[in-house]
Design a protein around this motif. Structure first.
Motif, PDB file in Angstrom:
ATOM      1  N   ARG A 270     -46.058 -60.840 -18.720  1.00 40.94           N
ATOM      2  CA  ARG A 270     -46.144 -62.188 -19.794  1.00 40.94           C
ATOM      3  C   ARG A 270     -45.765 -62.878 -18.421  1.00 40.94           C
ATOM      4  O   ARG A 270     -46.020 -63.589 -19.019  1.00 40.94           O
TER       5      ARG A 270
ATOM      6  N   PHE B 265     -30.789 -52.474 -14.304  1.00 35.29           N
ATOM      7  CA  PHE B 265     -31.101 -53.876 -14.687  1.00 35.29           C
ATOM      8  C   PHE B 265     -31.163 -54.101 -15.319  1.00 35.29           C
ATOM      9  O   PHE B 265     -32.304 -53.841 -16.361  1.00 35.29           O
TER      10      PHE B 265
ATOM     11  N   PRO C 194     -43.495 -65.695 -25.074  1.00 30.05           N
ATOM     12  CA  PRO C 194     -43.160 -64.639 -24.514  1.00 30.05           C
ATOM     13  C   PRO C 194     -43.278 -63.055 -24.930  1.00 30.05           C
ATOM     14  O   PRO C 194     -43.585 -61.874 -23.844  1.00 30.05           O
TER      15      PRO C 194
ATOM     16  N   ASP D 121     -32.471 -45.230 -16.703  1.00 30.09           N
ATOM     17  CA  ASP D 121     -33.750 -45.677 -16.729  1.00 30.09           C
ATOM     18  C   ASP D 121     -33.342 -46.161 -18.174  1.00 30.09           C
ATOM     19  O   ASP D 121     -34.231 -46.980 -17.913  1.00 30.09           O
ATOM     20  N   GLU D 122     -33.160 -45.422 -18.835  1.00 34.79           N
ATOM     21  CA  GLU D 122     -33.417 -45.971 -20.454  1.00 34.79           C
ATOM     22  C   GLU D 122     -32.750 -47.386 -20.780  1.00 34.79           C
ATOM     23  O   GLU D 122     -32.950 -48.469 -21.133  1.00 34.79           O
ATOM     24  N   HIS D 123     -31.386 -47.483 -20.054  1.00 37.13           N
ATOM     25  CA  HIS D 123     -30.034 -49.200 -20.115  1.00 37.13           C
ATOM     26  C   HIS D 123     -31.359 -49.743 -19.788  1.00 37.13           C
ATOM     27  O   HIS D 123     -31.088 -51.405 -20.001  1.00 37.13           O
ATOM     28  N   THR D 124     -32.306 -50.002 -18.623  1.00 36.42           N
ATOM     29  CA  THR D 124     -32.683 -50.554 -18.157  1.00 36.42           C
ATOM     30  C   THR D 124     -33.989 -51.059 -18.720  1.00 36.42           C
ATOM     31  O   THR D 124     -34.426 -52.531 -19.068  1.00 36.42           O
ATOM     32  N   ALA D 125     -34.672 -50.107 -19.482  1.00 40.94           N
ATOM     33  CA  ALA D 125     -35.345 -49.878 -20.359  1.00 40.94           C
ATOM     34  C   ALA D 125     -35.266 -51.339 -21.464  1.00 40.94           C
ATOM     35  O   ALA D 125     -35.782 -52.310 -21.735  1.00 40.94           O
TER      36      ALA D 125
ATOM     37  N   LEU E 236     -32.082 -52.805 -21.650  1.00 41.18           N
ATOM     38  CA  LEU E 236     -32.188 -54.008 -21.208  1.00 41.18           C
ATOM     39  C   LEU E 236     -33.574 -55.691 -20.982  1.00 41.18           C
ATOM     40  O   LEU E 236     -33.374 -56.263 -21.449  1.00 41.18           O
ATOM     41  N   VAL E 237     -34.468 -54.624 -20.239  1.00 41.20           N
ATOM     42  CA  VAL E 237     -35.879 -55.954 -20.176  1.00 41.20           C
ATOM     43  C   VAL E 237     -36.341 -56.041 -21.412  1.00 41.20           C
ATOM     44  O   VAL E 237     -36.898 -56.986 -22.018  1.00 41.20           O
ATOM     45  N   GLU E 238     -36.473 -55.028 -22.590  1.00 42.97           N
ATOM     46  CA  GLU E 238     -36.874 -55.411 -23.540  1.00 42.97           C
ATOM     47  C   GLU E 238     -36.083 -56.126 -24.312  1.00 42.97           C
ATOM     48  O   GLU E 238     -36.398 -56.985 -24.706  1.00 42.97           O
TER      49      GLU E 238
ATOM     50  N   GLU F 192     -34.581 -58.778 -23.168  1.00 36.66           N
ATOM     51  CA  GLU F 192     -34.220 -59.906 -22.360  1.00 36.66           C
ATOM     52  C   GLU F 192     -35.606 -60.310 -23.271  1.00 36.66           C
ATOM     53  O   GLU F 192     -35.395 -61.429 -23.433  1.00 36.66           O
ATOM     54  N   GLY F 193     -36.804 -59.041 -23.335  1.00 36.48           N
ATOM     55  CA  GLY F 193     -37.617 -59.759 -24.092  1.00 36.48           C
ATOM     56  C   GLY F 193     -37.616 -60.520 -25.556  1.00 36.48           C
ATOM     57  O   GLY F 193     -38.158 -61.700 -25.696  1.00 36.48           O
TER      58      GLY F 193
ATOM     59  N   LYS G  25     -36.428 -63.935 -25.086  1.00 39.63           N
ATOM     60  CA  LYS G  25     -37.366 -65.266 -25.208  1.00 39.63           C
ATOM     61  C   LYS G  25     -38.107 -65.282 -26.168  1.00 39.63           C
ATOM     62  O   LYS G  25     -37.985 -66.373 -26.959  1.00 39.63           O
ATOM     63  N   THR G  26     -38.174 -64.429 -26.963  1.00 36.92           N
ATOM     64  CA  THR G  26     -39.305 -64.581 -27.631  1.00 36.92           C
ATOM     65  C   THR G  26     -38.019 -64.843 -29.502  1.00 36.92           C
ATOM     66  O   THR G  26     -39.160 -66.192 -29.317  1.00 36.92           O
TER      67      THR G  26
ATOM     68  N   TYR H 207     -38.135 -68.930 -27.850  1.00 39.14           N
ATOM     69  CA  TYR H 207     -38.729 -69.569 -28.192  1.00 39.14           C
ATOM     70  C   TYR H 207     -39.342 -69.965 -30.187  1.00 39.14           C
ATOM     71  O   TYR H 207     -39.637 -70.835 -30.261  1.00 39.14           O
TER      72      TYR H 207
ATOM     73  N   ARG I 254     -40.146 -73.556 -31.526  1.00 40.76           N
ATOM     74  CA  ARG I 254     -40.818 -73.509 -32.066  1.00 40.76           C
ATOM     75  C   ARG I 254     -40.756 -74.474 -32.942  1.00 40.76           C
ATOM     76  O   ARG I 254     -41.525 -75.692 -34.497  1.00 40.76           O
TER      77      ARG I 254
END
Lengths: 137, 133
Positions: free
Chosen positions: A25, A105, A131, B86-90, B92-94, B96-97, B100-101, B104, B108
């Motif tokens: 992205r 992280f 995004p 690992d799952e926690h990271t995934a 967190l990243v998701e 954040e996505g 952001k959506t 956004y 709009r």
């Protein structure tokens, strides 16, 4: 402008999917693999990746072994790990390891590490895209 | 030397010999008894020692098994912890996505609201102008 190529190596499928997707992205060209041996194969491709994001604990060839096998032309490396390690633990890696990002992280952490490692080179594409990768009308 | 003296000497010697014999018998019996007691005690101590050795061997085996089990459990827990990270990271990243959506789309929507407000304002102005003419 060509997108910066990132090779992401982690044995966890969720990490590969979510981090890979988030980096795409941002405009990076991401190739993912869940094994160290495959990562070594992909790095020998020409042209190779501009950056390697490497998990340490992987079945088979793990991250430490990948680091030992890196040649002089290898790209810079960001280590991602659940272990309690710091950059000082990788002095043996001949300066290849530029950042260590400890799990868990969030995406800002890894994106900051990527941009710092690549010298704040912004990826191709802008920030005006949806995004989730969709398009707007 | 007369016969009386000889007899007295013999009797005396016999008495001393009998006394010595009796003493030796008594001493031997006593010593033999003590010796047997000591041998019995040594036997008991050896049995105790053998049992202690056996107990130590058993405990050593249990300790080795416990260490192996603990090492296995600790390794499994370490793996579980790393998987959770690992799952926690995934997540967190998701998340954040998603954030952001949402940001956004919120922006709009705000842009569109502003456009609508501007158009409405323009329309009202046009209506007002039309009425005036």
């Amino acid at each position: 402008m060509k997108a910066t190529k990132i090779l992401l190596a982690d044995d966890n499928i969720s990490i590969l999917a979510k981090v890979g997707e988030a980096l795409r992205r941002e405009g990076y060209a991401v190739t993912s693999t869940n094994s160290g041996a495959d990562a070594m194969c992909l790095m020998s491709a020409i042209p190779g990746p501009d950056l390697l994001i490497l998990d340490l604990l992987m079945p088979g060839m793990n991250g430490h072994e990948v680091l030992k096998s890196l040649g002089p032309s290898a790209p810079p490396v960001i280590v991602i790990t659940g272990d309690d390690v710091t950059l000082e633990d990788f002095v043996h890696a001949k300066g290849k390891v530029r950042r260590v990002v400890v799990k868990p992280f969030d995406f800002t952490d890894i994106l900051t590490a990527v941009r710092d490692t690549l010298g704040v080179r912004l990826p191709a594409g802008g920030d005006d895209r949806l995004p989730d990768g969709g398009t707007t009308s | 030397m007369d016969w009386n003296s000889v007899a007295a000497s013999v009797l005396s010697a016999s008495f001393v010999a009998a006394l010595s014999y009796a003493y030796i018998r008594i001493h031997n019996a006593r010593f033999g008894s003590q010796r047997q007691t000591r041998l019995d005690e040594i036997g008991v101590l050896q049995d105790t020692l053998n049992k202690a050795r056996s107990d130590i061997d058993t405990l050593r085996k249990e300790l080795i098994e416990a260490r192996a089990q603990y090492a296995g459990e600790a390794k499994a827990k370490d793996k579980e912890l790393l998987d959770l990270k690992d799952e926690h990271t995934a997540v967190l990243v998701e998340a954040e996505g998603f954030r952001k959506t949402v940001d956004y789309l919120t922006n709009r929507v705000a842009d569109k609201d502003a456009e609508i407000a501007a158009l409405r304002h323009e329309l009202q102005a046009l209506h007002a102008g039309g009425t005036a003419t």
